[in-house]
Design a protein around this motif. Structure first.
Motif, PDB file in Angstrom:
ATOM      1  N   THR A 158      31.496  41.975  48.427  1.00  0.00           N
ATOM      2  CA  THR A 158      32.180  43.187  47.980  1.00  0.00           C
ATOM      3  C   THR A 158      31.626  43.592  46.619  1.00  0.00           C
ATOM      4  O   THR A 158      31.643  42.803  45.671  1.00  0.00           O
TER       5      THR A 158
ATOM      6  N   ARG B 246      31.696  47.084  50.883  1.00  0.00           N
ATOM      7  CA  ARG B 246      31.298  45.758  51.352  1.00  0.00           C
ATOM      8  C   ARG B 246      29.964  45.843  52.081  1.00  0.00           C
ATOM      9  O   ARG B 246      29.716  46.791  52.820  1.00  0.00           O
TER      10      ARG B 246
ATOM     11  N   TYR C  84      29.039  34.791  43.722  1.00  0.00           N
ATOM     12  CA  TYR C  84      30.005  35.886  43.695  1.00  0.00           C
ATOM     13  C   TYR C  84      30.179  36.576  45.050  1.00  0.00           C
ATOM     14  O   TYR C  84      30.714  37.673  45.125  1.00  0.00           O
TER      15      TYR C  84
ATOM     16  N   ASP D 179      31.914  36.908  48.878  1.00  0.00           N
ATOM     17  CA  ASP D 179      33.343  36.931  49.176  1.00  0.00           C
ATOM     18  C   ASP D 179      33.897  35.580  49.609  1.00  0.00           C
ATOM     19  O   ASP D 179      35.109  35.346  49.495  1.00  0.00           O
ATOM     20  N   SER D 180      33.047  34.695  50.101  1.00  0.00           N
ATOM     21  CA  SER D 180      33.543  33.384  50.513  1.00  0.00           C
ATOM     22  C   SER D 180      33.813  32.474  49.326  1.00  0.00           C
ATOM     23  O   SER D 180      34.526  31.482  49.451  1.00  0.00           O
ATOM     24  N   ARG D 181      33.265  32.814  48.156  1.00  0.00           N
ATOM     25  CA  ARG D 181      33.417  31.943  46.985  1.00  0.00           C
ATOM     26  C   ARG D 181      34.066  32.612  45.781  1.00  0.00           C
ATOM     27  O   ARG D 181      34.403  31.918  44.812  1.00  0.00           O
ATOM     28  N   ALA D 182      34.244  33.904  45.814  1.00  0.00           N
ATOM     29  CA  ALA D 182      34.832  34.589  44.664  1.00  0.00           C
ATOM     30  C   ALA D 182      35.689  35.756  45.141  1.00  0.00           C
ATOM     31  O   ALA D 182      35.260  36.516  46.014  1.00  0.00           O
ATOM     32  N   ASP D 183      36.878  35.882  44.588  1.00  0.00           N
ATOM     33  CA  ASP D 183      37.765  36.990  44.954  1.00  0.00           C
ATOM     34  C   ASP D 183      37.821  38.074  43.898  1.00  0.00           C
ATOM     35  O   ASP D 183      38.624  38.999  43.972  1.00  0.00           O
ATOM     36  N   SER D 184      36.947  37.958  42.889  1.00  0.00           N
ATOM     37  CA  SER D 184      36.909  38.968  41.830  1.00  0.00           C
ATOM     38  C   SER D 184      35.490  39.091  41.301  1.00  0.00           C
ATOM     39  O   SER D 184      34.633  38.240  41.556  1.00  0.00           O
TER      40      SER D 184
ATOM     41  N   ASP E 277      39.606  42.592  40.716  1.00  0.00           N
ATOM     42  CA  ASP E 277      40.015  42.039  41.997  1.00  0.00           C
ATOM     43  C   ASP E 277      39.256  42.762  43.113  1.00  0.00           C
ATOM     44  O   ASP E 277      39.308  43.990  43.216  1.00  0.00           O
ATOM     45  N   LYS E 278      38.558  42.025  43.954  1.00  0.00           N
ATOM     46  CA  LYS E 278      37.763  42.656  45.004  1.00  0.00           C
ATOM     47  C   LYS E 278      38.613  43.479  45.964  1.00  0.00           C
ATOM     48  O   LYS E 278      38.161  44.495  46.488  1.00  0.00           O
ATOM     49  N   LYS E 279      39.845  43.042  46.210  1.00  0.00           N
ATOM     50  CA  LYS E 279      40.710  43.768  47.141  1.00  0.00           C
ATOM     51  C   LYS E 279      41.099  45.140  46.605  1.00  0.00           C
ATOM     52  O   LYS E 279      41.490  46.017  47.365  1.00  0.00           O
TER      53      LYS E 279
END
Length: 292
Positions: free
Chosen positions: A41, A47, A113, A115-120, A159-161
Motif C-alpha cells: 500500500t 495498492r 514496508y 503489507d504483510s510486515r507493516a501496517d503503516s 495508517d495504511k488503511k
C-alpha cells in the motif's frame, strides 16, 4: 540519516544502503520460501501487486480500490528499484513536494514496508517554517511523532488503511494539513536495522555495527563528518528508554544493546546522530526486532 537526497520524478534518489544480495520478494530466487507476490500500500492509499519473472526482474500492477475502480499508474525501472507513480501523486512529484522513494516499491519491500510486515508508512514532513510545523494539523489516519528541529520537520506515521484520507488531507489545496508543508519524505530504515528486522531475533547481548554513516537523509542536507551517535532502546513502544553503549573505531560506529532478562520482548530503537557542523537528527524504528 544525515546524507542529502535531491529527488525529481525523472531521476531516482541515491540507493538507500539496501542489501544488494537480497533477492526481490516474489522472484525466482525466493520462490522456494516465498512464492507469493507481494502486496504494498502506497502513501496515496493505492495498492500494488509486485511480482517477478523467471529472471527475477520485478513488475507491478495496480489493484482495485474499494469501489472496484483501478487507479492509473506509471512505472519506471532504474538502478535503485522499480517505481510506481499513481495518477494522484504526479502533481506532487512534479512540484517536488513528495519524496520519490515513497513510490520505489522494491525499495519499500526491501525495508520491510510491504503489507504483510507493516501496517503503516513511516514519514517525515518538512515544513516551511517553525510556525507552520507547530500549527500543522495532523492529517486523518496519521500519528504525530517527534519534532525534528534541525530539519524543520515532524515525524508522522500514516495508517495504511486510511492512507487515502491522509493523502487527500495533505494534497488538497485548501487543507489545513497541507498548508505549510514543504515536502513529505520516507523515513528510511538503516541497512543494519533492516538486517536485524529480517533476522527477527537477537541474543541477550550482541554488538551490532550501526553503519550510521550510510543513513540516508532529508531536505537536501549535505552532512559534515559524523561525530556522535546515541542509541536508546525500549521494550514498551517508546514509553521508557534505556541507553545503549556506542563506540567509534575509525569511520565505523557500533552500538552494544544489553537485553539481559528481556527474552520474548519486542525492541524499539532510537538513534540520534550529530555531525561536525553541529547538526543532529533522530530516527526511531518501532518493533525493530524481538529478543529470543
Amino acid at each position: 540519516m544525515l546524507a542529502g537526497t535531491v529527488i525529481a520524478p525523472s531521476v531516482a534518489a541515491p540507493p538507500d544502503g539496501r542489501d544488494a544480495n537480497r533477492p526481490i520478494p516474489g522472484s525466482a530466487a525466493t520462490a522456494a520460501t516465498d512464492p507469493k507476490p507481494v502486496t504494498l500500500t502506497l502513501v496515496t492509499g493505492d495498492r500494488v501487486l509486485v511480482t517477478a519473472d523467471a529472471s527475477g526482474a520485478p513488475a507491478a500492477s495496480a489493484l482495485p480500490r474499494a469501489d472496484d475502480s483501478v487507479p492509473l499508474v506509471q512505472t519506471r525501472q532504474s538502478d535503485p528499484g522499480l517505481y510506481v507513480y499513481p495518477e494522484s501523486a504526479v502533481s506532487a512529484l512534479a512540484a517536488g513536494t513528495v519524496d520519490e522513494e515513497l513510490f520505489n516499491v522494491t525499495g519499500l519491500i526491501r525495508q520491510g514496508y510491504d503489507d504483510s510486515r507493516a501496517d503503516s508508512v513511516p514519514l517525515i514532513a518538512t515544513c516551511t517554517g517553525d510556525t507552520a510545523r507547530r500549527t500543522l494539523v495532523t492529517p486523518r489516519g496519521a500519528e504525530r511523532g517527534s519534532a525534528l528541529d534541525i530539519i524543520g520537520g515532524l515525524a508522522l506515521k500514516a495508517d495504511k488503511k486510511r492512507a487515502a484520507d491522509f493523502w487527500a488531507d495533505l494534497t488538497e489545496p485548501r487543507s489545513r494539513s497541507g498548508s505549510g508543508l514543504k515536502k513529505l519524505w520516507l523515513d528510511r530504515m538503516s541497512l543494519a536495522l533492516r538486517r536485524a528486522r529480517r533476522r527477527h531475533e537477537v541474543g541477550p547481548r550482541e554488538e551490532r555495527p550501526a553503519d550510521l554513516a550510510r543513513r540516508t537523509g532529508h531536505a537536501g542536507y549535505t552532512p559534515g563528518e559524523l561525530t556522535g551517535a546515541e542509541v536508546s532502546f525500549s521494550y514498551d513502544g517508546g514509553e521508557t528508554w534505556h541507553a545503549a553503549a556506542t563506540a567509534r573505531e575509525g569511520g565505523r560506529w557500533t552500538a552494544t544493546v544489553d537485553h539481559a532478562d528481556a527474552a520474548g520482548k519486542s525492541v524499539t530503537l532510537r538513534t540520534e546522530l550529530t555531525d561536525a557542523n553541529g547538526n543532529s537528527v533522530v530516527q526511531t524504528v518501532n518493533d525493530a526486532y524481538a529478543v529470543r
